[in-house]
Design a protein around this motif. Structure first.
Motif, short mmCIF file in Angstrom:
data_model
loop_
_atom_site.label_atom_id
_atom_site.label_comp_id
_atom_site.label_asym_id
_atom_site.label_seq_id
_atom_site.Cartn_x
_atom_site.Cartn_y
_atom_site.Cartn_z
N PRO A 2 -48.22 -29.16 23.32
CA PRO A 2 -47.11 -28.33 22.39
C PRO A 2 -45.86 -29.03 22.77
CG PRO A 2 -48.29 -26.83 23.84
CD PRO A 2 -48.94 -27.86 24.89
N PHE A 3 -45.46 -29.70 24.40
CA PHE A 3 -43.99 -29.85 24.33
C PHE A 3 -43.97 -31.64 23.78
CE2 PHE A 3 -40.98 -33.61 27.20
CZ PHE A 3 -39.68 -32.24 27.35
N PHE A 4 -44.75 -32.18 23.38
CA PHE A 4 -44.78 -33.87 23.20
C PHE A 4 -45.53 -33.42 21.26
CE2 PHE A 4 -46.09 -34.60 27.68
CZ PHE A 4 -45.29 -36.06 28.05
N SER A 5 -45.95 -33.00 21.42
CA SER A 5 -46.37 -32.67 19.78
C SER A 5 -45.51 -32.01 18.73
CB SER A 5 -47.88 -32.62 19.43
OG SER A 5 -48.37 -30.41 20.18
N GLY A 6 -45.15 -30.47 19.84
CA GLY A 6 -43.98 -29.85 19.26
C GLY A 6 -44.68 -28.91 18.14
N LYS A 7 -46.15 -28.51 18.27
CA LYS A 7 -46.76 -27.19 17.76
C LYS A 7 -46.84 -26.00 19.03
CE LYS A 7 -48.68 -30.42 14.22
NZ LYS A 7 -50.11 -31.16 14.55
N GLN A 8 -46.19 -25.02 18.57
CA GLN A 8 -46.85 -24.67 20.30
C GLN A 8 -48.18 -23.17 19.50
OE1 GLN A 8 -43.48 -21.92 20.95
NE2 GLN A 8 -44.02 -20.76 22.45
N LYS A 9 -48.23 -23.24 20.63
CA LYS A 9 -49.94 -22.40 20.68
C LYS A 9 -49.76 -21.25 21.19
CE LYS A 9 -53.21 -26.16 20.31
NZ LYS A 9 -53.98 -27.23 20.33
N ILE A 10 -49.78 -20.38 21.24
CA ILE A 10 -49.77 -18.81 21.55
C ILE A 10 -50.64 -18.14 22.27
CG2 ILE A 10 -48.53 -16.28 22.04
CD1 ILE A 10 -46.06 -18.51 20.08
N VAL A 11 -51.47 -18.03 23.09
CA VAL A 11 -52.37 -17.46 23.45
C VAL A 11 -53.00 -16.24 24.10
CG1 VAL A 11 -54.27 -17.93 25.38
CG2 VAL A 11 -53.49 -20.00 23.72
N ASP A 12 -52.67 -15.20 23.08
CA ASP A 12 -52.43 -13.38 22.90
C ASP A 12 -53.24 -13.27 23.80
OD1 ASP A 12 -50.90 -10.96 23.61
OD2 ASP A 12 -51.59 -10.67 21.10
N VAL A 13 -53.00 -12.19 25.45
CA VAL A 13 -54.90 -11.70 25.75
C VAL A 13 -53.74 -10.19 25.88
CG1 VAL A 13 -55.99 -11.66 27.71
CG2 VAL A 13 -54.87 -13.65 27.15
N GLY A 14 -54.39 -9.68 24.96
CA GLY A 14 -53.97 -8.24 25.10
C GLY A 14 -53.67 -7.80 24.50
N GLY A 15 -52.79 -8.57 23.40
CA GLY A 15 -51.31 -7.88 22.40
C GLY A 15 -50.20 -8.05 23.62
N ARG A 16 -50.08 -8.59 24.88
CA ARG A 16 -49.23 -8.71 25.38
C ARG A 16 -47.99 -9.61 24.33
NH1 ARG A 16 -51.00 -11.81 30.98
NH2 ARG A 16 -52.40 -10.24 31.65
N VAL A 17 -47.36 -10.35 23.12
CA VAL A 17 -47.10 -11.00 22.26
C VAL A 17 -46.60 -10.03 21.82
CG1 VAL A 17 -46.30 -12.67 21.09
CG2 VAL A 17 -47.45 -13.14 22.77
N ASP A 18 -47.13 -9.22 20.68
CA ASP A 18 -46.95 -7.68 19.85
C ASP A 18 -45.93 -6.79 20.97
OD1 ASP A 18 -47.74 -9.38 18.06
OD2 ASP A 18 -49.87 -8.12 18.21
N LYS A 19 -46.51 -7.08 22.37
CA LYS A 19 -45.74 -5.66 22.63
C LYS A 19 -44.24 -6.24 23.30
CE LYS A 19 -45.83 -3.80 27.25
NZ LYS A 19 -47.22 -3.15 28.19
N PHE A 20 -43.83 -7.69 23.49
CA PHE A 20 -42.66 -7.65 23.79
C PHE A 20 -41.99 -8.29 22.99
CE2 PHE A 20 -39.67 -11.77 24.36
CZ PHE A 20 -39.03 -11.65 25.07
N LYS A 21 -42.55 -8.25 21.54
CA LYS A 21 -41.75 -8.49 20.43
C LYS A 21 -41.52 -6.35 19.87
CE LYS A 21 -43.82 -12.96 17.98
NZ LYS A 21 -44.46 -13.06 16.97
N LYS A 22 -41.92 -5.98 19.82
CA LYS A 22 -42.00 -4.69 19.94
C LYS A 22 -41.18 -3.51 20.23
CE LYS A 22 -44.94 -1.74 18.74
NZ LYS A 22 -47.16 -0.96 18.88
N THR A 23 -41.04 -3.92 21.88
CA THR A 23 -39.79 -4.09 23.03
C THR A 23 -38.29 -4.57 22.72
OG1 THR A 23 -40.74 -5.47 24.49
CG2 THR A 23 -41.59 -2.77 24.73
N HIS A 24 -38.64 -6.07 22.50
CA HIS A 24 -37.56 -6.19 22.45
C HIS A 24 -36.91 -6.83 20.88
CE1 HIS A 24 -38.51 -8.24 25.77
NE2 HIS A 24 -37.01 -8.34 26.17
N ASN A 25 -37.02 -6.04 19.47
CA ASN A 25 -37.39 -5.53 18.80
C ASN A 25 -37.07 -7.23 17.97
OD1 ASN A 25 -37.12 -3.11 18.09
ND2 ASN A 25 -34.89 -3.09 19.37
#
Length: 67
Positions: free
Chosen positions: A43-66
């Protein structure tokens, strides 16, 4: 100095999981080295970020931080 003090340094082919291959020098036994990530798919060299979501952590973070 002992003759057998250094490992055998030779050319090997590096094969990435994305399919990219390149040649480099190595003291590892064998002709190929398999890697999971290289400069073409990192991701650092290609500019494409891959988010690996385990157990909905990304959604939980987005929900708590609006986000």
């Amino acid at each position: 100095m002992k003759k057998e003090g250094h490992p055998n340094y030779h050319e090997v082919t590096v094969v990435c999981a994305c399919g990219n291959t390149f040649k480099t020098g190595s003291a590892v036994h064998g002709d190929t080295i398999k890697v999971d990530i290289c400069n073409k798919c990192h991701p650092f060299f290609s500019g494409k970020q891959k988010i690996v979501d385990v157990g909905g952590r990304v959604d939980k973070f987005k929900k708590t931080h609006n986000i």
